[in-house]
Write a protein that holds these residues in place. Sequence first.
Motif, PDB file in Angstrom:
ATOM      1  N   ALA A  79      80.722  76.393 -47.442  1.00 49.84           N
ATOM      2  CA  ALA A  79      81.138  77.802 -48.243  1.00 49.84           C
ATOM      3  C   ALA A  79      82.017  77.495 -49.787  1.00 49.84           C
ATOM      4  O   ALA A  79      81.715  78.606 -50.737  1.00 49.84           O
ATOM      5  CB  ALA A  79      82.346  78.275 -46.799  1.00 49.84           C
ATOM      6  N   LEU A  80      82.182  76.406 -49.882  1.00 54.75           N
ATOM      7  CA  LEU A  80      82.645  76.761 -51.058  1.00 54.75           C
ATOM      8  C   LEU A  80      82.091  76.191 -52.529  1.00 54.75           C
ATOM      9  O   LEU A  80      81.617  77.299 -53.606  1.00 54.75           O
ATOM     10  CB  LEU A  80      83.815  75.529 -51.809  1.00 54.75           C
ATOM     11  N   LEU A  81      80.516  75.982 -52.538  1.00 54.34           N
ATOM     12  CA  LEU A  81      78.987  75.402 -52.906  1.00 54.34           C
ATOM     13  C   LEU A  81      78.386  77.014 -52.863  1.00 54.34           C
ATOM     14  O   LEU A  81      78.325  78.028 -53.934  1.00 54.34           O
ATOM     15  CB  LEU A  81      78.072  75.396 -52.243  1.00 54.34           C
ATOM     16  N   GLY A  82      78.609  78.139 -52.070  1.00 60.08           N
ATOM     17  CA  GLY A  82      78.571  79.639 -51.569  1.00 60.08           C
ATOM     18  C   GLY A  82      79.366  80.372 -52.089  1.00 60.08           C
ATOM     19  O   GLY A  82      78.416  81.805 -53.477  1.00 60.08           O
ATOM     20  N   MET A  83      80.325  80.509 -52.466  1.00 61.91           N
ATOM     21  CA  MET A  83      81.536  80.529 -53.348  1.00 61.91           C
ATOM     22  C   MET A  83      81.177  80.442 -54.864  1.00 61.91           C
ATOM     23  O   MET A  83      81.493  81.443 -55.314  1.00 61.91           O
ATOM     24  CB  MET A  83      83.149  80.260 -53.602  1.00 61.91           C
ATOM     25  N   GLN A  84      80.848  79.857 -55.265  1.00 60.53           N
ATOM     26  CA  GLN A  84      80.338  78.849 -56.333  1.00 60.53           C
ATOM     27  C   GLN A  84      78.842  80.025 -56.827  1.00 60.53           C
ATOM     28  O   GLN A  84      79.364  80.470 -58.274  1.00 60.53           O
ATOM     29  CB  GLN A  84      80.567  77.471 -56.887  1.00 60.53           C
ATOM     30  N   LEU A  85      78.615  80.324 -56.316  1.00 54.69           N
ATOM     31  CA  LEU A  85      77.386  80.714 -56.597  1.00 54.69           C
ATOM     32  C   LEU A  85      76.979  82.506 -56.469  1.00 54.69           C
ATOM     33  O   LEU A  85      76.307  83.074 -57.461  1.00 54.69           O
ATOM     34  CB  LEU A  85      75.981  80.512 -55.181  1.00 54.69           C
ATOM     35  N   PHE A  86      78.264  82.614 -55.570  1.00 56.09           N
ATOM     36  CA  PHE A  86      77.076  84.395 -54.702  1.00 56.09           C
ATOM     37  C   PHE A  86      78.787  85.040 -54.987  1.00 56.09           C
ATOM     38  O   PHE A  86      78.801  86.675 -54.575  1.00 56.09           O
ATOM     39  CB  PHE A  86      77.293  84.510 -53.174  1.00 56.09           C
ATOM     40  N   ASP A 139      69.583  89.090 -49.048  1.00 54.26           N
ATOM     41  CA  ASP A 139      71.032  89.795 -49.573  1.00 54.26           C
ATOM     42  C   ASP A 139      71.074  88.431 -50.890  1.00 54.26           C
ATOM     43  O   ASP A 139      71.102  88.911 -52.077  1.00 54.26           O
ATOM     44  CB  ASP A 139      72.347  89.930 -48.847  1.00 54.26           C
ATOM     45  N   GLY A 140      70.637  87.131 -50.333  1.00 55.16           N
ATOM     46  CA  GLY A 140      71.691  86.505 -51.862  1.00 55.16           C
ATOM     47  C   GLY A 140      70.337  86.050 -52.793  1.00 55.16           C
ATOM     48  O   GLY A 140      70.808  86.330 -54.341  1.00 55.16           O
ATOM     49  N   MET A 141      68.386  86.213 -52.344  1.00 56.38           N
ATOM     50  CA  MET A 141      68.780  86.279 -53.243  1.00 56.38           C
ATOM     51  C   MET A 141      67.966  88.002 -53.899  1.00 56.38           C
ATOM     52  O   MET A 141      67.618  87.718 -55.165  1.00 56.38           O
ATOM     53  CB  MET A 141      66.769  86.294 -52.889  1.00 56.38           C
ATOM     54  N   GLY A 145      68.727  85.344 -56.906  1.00 52.22           N
ATOM     55  CA  GLY A 145      67.302  85.179 -57.336  1.00 52.22           C
ATOM     56  C   GLY A 145      66.856  84.376 -56.760  1.00 52.22           C
ATOM     57  O   GLY A 145      67.584  84.009 -55.553  1.00 52.22           O
ATOM     58  N   GLU A 146      65.791  84.447 -56.797  1.00 48.64           N
ATOM     59  CA  GLU A 146      64.307  83.261 -55.511  1.00 48.64           C
ATOM     60  C   GLU A 146      65.004  82.324 -55.200  1.00 48.64           C
ATOM     61  O   GLU A 146      65.024  81.163 -54.173  1.00 48.64           O
ATOM     62  CB  GLU A 146      62.716  83.024 -55.328  1.00 48.64           C
ATOM     63  N   TYR A 147      65.649  81.089 -56.476  1.00 51.97           N
ATOM     64  CA  TYR A 147      66.418  80.467 -56.442  1.00 51.97           C
ATOM     65  C   TYR A 147      67.044  80.299 -55.302  1.00 51.97           C
ATOM     66  O   TYR A 147      67.364  78.819 -54.838  1.00 51.97           O
ATOM     67  CB  TYR A 147      65.934  79.463 -58.362  1.00 51.97           C
ATOM     68  N   TYR A 151      69.532  77.306 -51.735  1.00 51.68           N
ATOM     69  CA  TYR A 151      71.136  76.960 -50.915  1.00 51.68           C
ATOM     70  C   TYR A 151      71.041  77.167 -49.787  1.00 51.68           C
ATOM     71  O   TYR A 151      71.475  76.618 -48.471  1.00 51.68           O
ATOM     72  CB  TYR A 151      71.657  77.607 -51.442  1.00 51.68           C
ATOM     73  N   PHE A 152      70.251  78.284 -48.924  1.00 52.76           N
ATOM     74  CA  PHE A 152      70.179  78.800 -47.691  1.00 52.76           C
ATOM     75  C   PHE A 152      69.368  78.052 -46.674  1.00 52.76           C
ATOM     76  O   PHE A 152      70.072  77.597 -45.283  1.00 52.76           O
ATOM     77  CB  PHE A 152      69.506  80.636 -47.859  1.00 52.76           C
ATOM     78  N   CYS A 153      68.520  77.360 -47.156  1.00 53.56           N
ATOM     79  CA  CYS A 153      67.778  76.742 -46.777  1.00 53.56           C
ATOM     80  C   CYS A 153      67.896  75.233 -46.408  1.00 53.56           C
ATOM     81  O   CYS A 153      68.295  74.628 -45.236  1.00 53.56           O
ATOM     82  CB  CYS A 153      66.437  76.092 -47.152  1.00 53.56           C
TER      83      CYS A 153
END
Length: 188
Positions: A79-86, A139-141, A145-147, A151-153
Amino acid sequence: LHKLVKDPLNIFDVFVTLFALIELIVTKTAYMSIFRCIRLFRILQLSQSLRLTIQTLIGAWKATLSLVLLLVILIFLFALLGMQLFSEKMCNMDTTSPSRVNTSVCDNVPRTNFDNVGYGVVTTFIIVAGDGWRKIMFDGMDAIGEYSAIYFCLCFLLGGYLMLNLFIAVLLASKEEEPELIKPAIIR
């Protein structure tokens, strides 16, 4: 009557039945239905293998508790990594889906977002559970972007499959540690 009082489950059945009758007479509604659901646990008396499985689960509670703690830490870290990315990057996405919310940061944000820790943990739990994680990934892509699919996988594979395999390994190890429970089931 002596046989009825001898078994605690029979006493519980009498208790539940009396309360259900009193409740039905007095209030004309059924609020005590939870006790009626608990009566279903009587099926444990019928099946030796089901009883063995439940005993194994109860015996493995310490190892399972540490596994749950590990899963909570993993979800929090993702969740913290997702906050940094998205965080704040899923704003004004082109959709008319009713599952969008308005936040103080921007409008038209998906309900599964990473704008704060609460939303991030819930979104990560949804991904780990495998419930609609591909829509969140798309939604994140669309947002960065596609990369971002990496993260999700990783979140889905580490959280879902790795934790499931660890849970099964803990149960199997617990079953091997208690051979006195397994022997009666094999003999019959």
